[in-house]
Design a protein around this motif. Structure first.
Motif, short mmCIF file in Angstrom:
data_model
loop_
_atom_site.label_atom_id
_atom_site.label_comp_id
_atom_site.label_asym_id
_atom_site.label_seq_id
_atom_site.Cartn_x
_atom_site.Cartn_y
_atom_site.Cartn_z
N GLU A 42 -8.35 35.95 -9.34
CA GLU A 42 -8.53 35.95 -7.89
C GLU A 42 -9.91 35.39 -7.54
OE1 GLU A 42 -8.70 39.78 -5.85
OE2 GLU A 42 -9.26 40.74 -7.73
N MET A 43 -9.95 34.68 -6.43
CA MET A 43 -11.19 34.09 -5.95
C MET A 43 -11.94 35.13 -5.13
SD MET A 43 -13.13 31.38 -5.80
CE MET A 43 -12.05 30.17 -6.52
N MET A 44 -13.20 35.34 -5.49
CA MET A 44 -14.02 36.29 -4.75
C MET A 44 -14.79 35.62 -3.62
SD MET A 44 -13.23 39.14 -5.94
CE MET A 44 -14.41 40.15 -5.10
N GLY A 45 -15.15 34.36 -3.80
CA GLY A 45 -15.87 33.66 -2.75
C GLY A 45 -16.60 32.45 -3.28
N THR A 46 -17.24 31.74 -2.34
CA THR A 46 -18.05 30.58 -2.70
C THR A 46 -19.42 30.72 -2.05
OG1 THR A 46 -17.29 29.28 -0.82
CG2 THR A 46 -16.06 29.04 -2.85
N ILE A 47 -20.42 30.22 -2.77
CA ILE A 47 -21.80 30.27 -2.29
C ILE A 47 -22.41 28.89 -2.52
CG2 ILE A 47 -24.07 31.32 -2.63
CD1 ILE A 47 -22.59 33.70 -3.95
N PRO A 48 -23.07 28.31 -1.52
CA PRO A 48 -23.76 27.03 -1.76
C PRO A 48 -24.88 27.22 -2.77
CG PRO A 48 -23.64 27.53 0.59
CD PRO A 48 -23.19 28.75 -0.14
N GLU A 49 -25.00 26.28 -3.70
CA GLU A 49 -26.09 26.29 -4.68
C GLU A 49 -27.23 25.45 -4.13
OE1 GLU A 49 -26.61 27.30 -8.32
OE2 GLU A 49 -25.40 28.80 -7.31
N LYS A 50 -28.44 25.94 -4.24
CA LYS A 50 -29.60 25.21 -3.73
C LYS A 50 -29.90 24.01 -4.62
CE LYS A 50 -31.80 29.09 -1.47
NZ LYS A 50 -32.99 29.91 -1.32
N SER A 51 -30.04 22.86 -3.97
CA SER A 51 -30.42 21.63 -4.66
C SER A 51 -30.92 20.65 -3.61
CB SER A 51 -29.24 21.03 -5.41
OG SER A 51 -29.59 19.78 -5.97
N LYS A 52 -32.01 19.96 -3.92
CA LYS A 52 -32.56 18.98 -2.98
C LYS A 52 -31.75 17.70 -2.96
CE LYS A 52 -37.32 20.53 -3.08
NZ LYS A 52 -38.71 20.14 -3.29
N THR A 53 -31.10 17.38 -4.07
CA THR A 53 -30.44 16.08 -4.18
C THR A 53 -28.92 16.13 -4.29
OG1 THR A 53 -30.74 16.12 -6.57
CG2 THR A 53 -32.46 15.03 -5.25
N MET A 54 -28.37 17.28 -4.69
CA MET A 54 -26.94 17.36 -4.95
C MET A 54 -26.25 18.40 -4.08
SD MET A 54 -26.74 17.08 -9.10
CE MET A 54 -27.97 18.31 -9.46
N GLN A 55 -24.99 18.13 -3.79
CA GLN A 55 -24.13 19.10 -3.11
C GLN A 55 -23.40 19.87 -4.20
OE1 GLN A 55 -23.58 20.02 0.14
NE2 GLN A 55 -22.28 21.59 -0.76
N LYS A 56 -23.74 21.17 -4.36
CA LYS A 56 -23.12 22.01 -5.37
C LYS A 56 -22.72 23.34 -4.73
CE LYS A 56 -26.63 22.12 -8.19
NZ LYS A 56 -27.44 22.44 -9.38
N ASP A 57 -21.63 23.90 -5.22
CA ASP A 57 -21.16 25.19 -4.74
C ASP A 57 -20.79 26.06 -5.93
OD1 ASP A 57 -20.92 24.86 -1.70
OD2 ASP A 57 -19.94 23.07 -2.47
N ARG A 58 -21.08 27.36 -5.81
CA ARG A 58 -20.73 28.34 -6.84
C ARG A 58 -19.46 29.06 -6.41
NH1 ARG A 58 -23.65 31.10 -10.93
NH2 ARG A 58 -25.39 29.76 -10.34
N TYR A 59 -18.44 28.95 -7.24
CA TYR A 59 -17.16 29.63 -6.99
C TYR A 59 -17.12 30.86 -7.89
CZ TYR A 59 -15.81 25.29 -4.72
OH TYR A 59 -15.75 24.21 -3.88
N GLN A 60 -16.93 32.02 -7.29
CA GLN A 60 -16.91 33.26 -8.04
C GLN A 60 -15.47 33.74 -8.20
OE1 GLN A 60 -19.59 35.30 -5.32
NE2 GLN A 60 -21.16 35.27 -6.91
N VAL A 61 -15.06 33.88 -9.47
CA VAL A 61 -13.68 34.24 -9.80
C VAL A 61 -13.70 35.54 -10.59
CG1 VAL A 61 -11.60 33.51 -11.05
CG2 VAL A 61 -12.99 31.81 -9.86
N ILE A 62 -12.77 36.42 -10.27
CA ILE A 62 -12.56 37.65 -11.02
C ILE A 62 -11.23 37.51 -11.75
CG2 ILE A 62 -12.16 40.15 -10.88
CD1 ILE A 62 -15.02 39.37 -10.22
N ILE A 63 -11.25 37.81 -13.04
CA ILE A 63 -10.02 37.74 -13.84
C ILE A 63 -9.71 39.14 -14.35
CG2 ILE A 63 -8.89 36.70 -15.83
CD1 ILE A 63 -11.02 34.39 -15.44
N HIS A 64 -8.51 39.60 -14.04
CA HIS A 64 -8.04 40.91 -14.48
C HIS A 64 -7.22 40.70 -15.76
CE1 HIS A 64 -9.07 42.78 -10.58
NE2 HIS A 64 -8.79 41.57 -10.12
N VAL A 65 -7.49 41.51 -16.75
CA VAL A 65 -6.76 41.46 -18.02
C VAL A 65 -5.90 42.71 -18.08
CG1 VAL A 65 -6.98 41.39 -20.52
CG2 VAL A 65 -8.71 40.28 -19.09
#
Length: 135
Positions: A42-65
């Motif tokens: 399941e997707m928990m959310g996305t957070i923009p990653e700080k960068s002066k030159t690049m567009q990056k995003d952090r996707y947080q995923v939770i995996i249940h076993v």
């Protein structure tokens, strides 16, 4: 610059990598009475990653076993399969690129009321979408 990648594409890539590398099923919605072991992502959310030159995003995923009970061996084996499966980068569409894929750890191992085991593991995926431009 490319637009931000949809979380749906990231979740689909995670599910595909888990199923391909573990040989076990991984679901975004678990069917009733599913045979164990299996994974639920399941997707928990996305957070923009700080960068002066690049567009990056952090996707947080939770995996249940989910694994059978009667001890912890089966859930530990399923956790190990998952960790090994995600040592390879997920495959994203088009020109998107994973720049960081890191486990955030096992947050819980639960004994369910029906006697089964349930582990919760977090993963972060940082995705590069393109370079920032001044116009």
């Amino acid at each position: 610059m490319l637009q931000k990648l949809s979380f749906i594409a990231v979740l689909a890539a995670v599910i595909n990598k888990i199923e391909t590398n573990t040989g076990l099923k991984c679901y975004d919605a678990v069917p009733a009475n599913e045979e164990m072991p299996y994974y639920h992502a399941e997707m928990m959310g996305t957070i923009p990653e700080k960068s002066k030159t690049m567009q990056k995003d952090r996707y947080q995923v939770i995996i249940h076993v989910h694994a059978e009970g009667g001890g912890s061996v089966k859930v530990f084996e399923a956790i190990q399969k998952l960790e090994e499966a995600l040592t390879e980068d997920i495959v994203l569409p088009d020109d998107y690129e994973v720049t960081l894929q890191v486990p955030t750890g096992v947050s819980q191992i639960l004994d369910e009321a029906d006697g089964t085991k349930h582990a919760v593991i977090g993963y972060d995926f940082v995705v590069f979408s393109g370079y920032k431009m001044k116009i």
